[in-house]
Design a protein around this motif. Structure first.
Motif, short mmCIF file in Angstrom:
data_model
loop_
_atom_site.label_atom_id
_atom_site.label_comp_id
_atom_site.label_asym_id
_atom_site.label_seq_id
_atom_site.Cartn_x
_atom_site.Cartn_y
_atom_site.Cartn_z
N TYR A 36 0.83 -1.20 0.00
CA TYR A 36 0.00 0.00 0.00
C TYR A 36 0.87 1.25 0.00
O TYR A 36 0.59 2.21 -0.72
CB TYR A 36 -0.92 -0.02 1.22
CG TYR A 36 -1.72 1.26 1.37
CD1 TYR A 36 -2.84 1.50 0.58
CD2 TYR A 36 -1.33 2.22 2.30
CE1 TYR A 36 -3.55 2.66 0.71
CE2 TYR A 36 -2.05 3.40 2.42
CZ TYR A 36 -3.16 3.61 1.64
OH TYR A 36 -3.86 4.78 1.76
N ASP A 37 1.93 1.24 0.79
CA ASP A 37 2.83 2.40 0.84
C ASP A 37 3.49 2.65 -0.51
O ASP A 37 3.72 3.80 -0.89
CB ASP A 37 3.90 2.21 1.92
CG ASP A 37 3.32 2.27 3.32
OD1 ASP A 37 2.30 2.97 3.50
OD2 ASP A 37 3.88 1.63 4.23
N ASP A 38 3.77 1.60 -1.24
CA ASP A 38 4.35 1.73 -2.57
C ASP A 38 3.35 2.40 -3.53
O ASP A 38 3.73 3.25 -4.35
CB ASP A 38 4.76 0.36 -3.10
CG ASP A 38 5.60 0.43 -4.35
OD1 ASP A 38 6.37 1.41 -4.50
OD2 ASP A 38 5.51 -0.50 -5.18
N ILE A 39 2.08 2.04 -3.39
CA ILE A 39 1.04 2.67 -4.20
C ILE A 39 0.97 4.16 -3.89
O ILE A 39 0.97 5.01 -4.79
CB ILE A 39 -0.34 2.02 -3.95
CG1 ILE A 39 -0.33 0.58 -4.43
CG2 ILE A 39 -1.45 2.81 -4.64
CD1 ILE A 39 -1.55 -0.21 -4.01
N VAL A 40 0.93 4.49 -2.61
CA VAL A 40 0.85 5.90 -2.19
C VAL A 40 2.07 6.67 -2.67
O VAL A 40 1.95 7.78 -3.19
CB VAL A 40 0.67 6.00 -0.66
CG1 VAL A 40 0.77 7.44 -0.20
CG2 VAL A 40 -0.65 5.40 -0.24
N ASP A 41 3.25 6.09 -2.53
CA ASP A 41 4.48 6.76 -2.97
C ASP A 41 4.47 7.02 -4.47
O ASP A 41 4.84 8.11 -4.92
CB ASP A 41 5.72 5.93 -2.60
CG ASP A 41 5.99 5.91 -1.12
OD1 ASP A 41 5.45 6.78 -0.39
OD2 ASP A 41 6.74 5.01 -0.66
#
Length: 67
Positions: A34-39
């Motif tokens: 999820y953090d990769d998506i947000v980044d």
């Protein structure tokens, strides 16, 4: 001034912005978390924010300027 009809995405200029971001920076990727998506979304948004002329061209409607 007229209100846009509900659920009429082709008349909403921001839909072109989202489509441009998806086509150029976010599509055909596998995200690790999820953090990769947000980044990646933040990175794409910041790239677009650095190009105000592109945002203007994506939001223009030729038919709207004829009045």
């Amino acid at each position: 001034m007229m209100q846009l009809p509900p659920r009429c995405s082709e008349l909403n200029p921001v839909e072109n912005v989202w489509q441009f971001m998806q086509d150029n920076w976010l599509s055909n990727r596998i995200f690790k978390s999820y953090d990769d998506i947000v980044d990646n979304c933040c990175h794409a948004w910041n790239k677009l924010a650095d190009q105000p002329w592109r945002i203007m061209s994506l939001g223009l409607r030729q038919w709207a300027h004829g009045f």
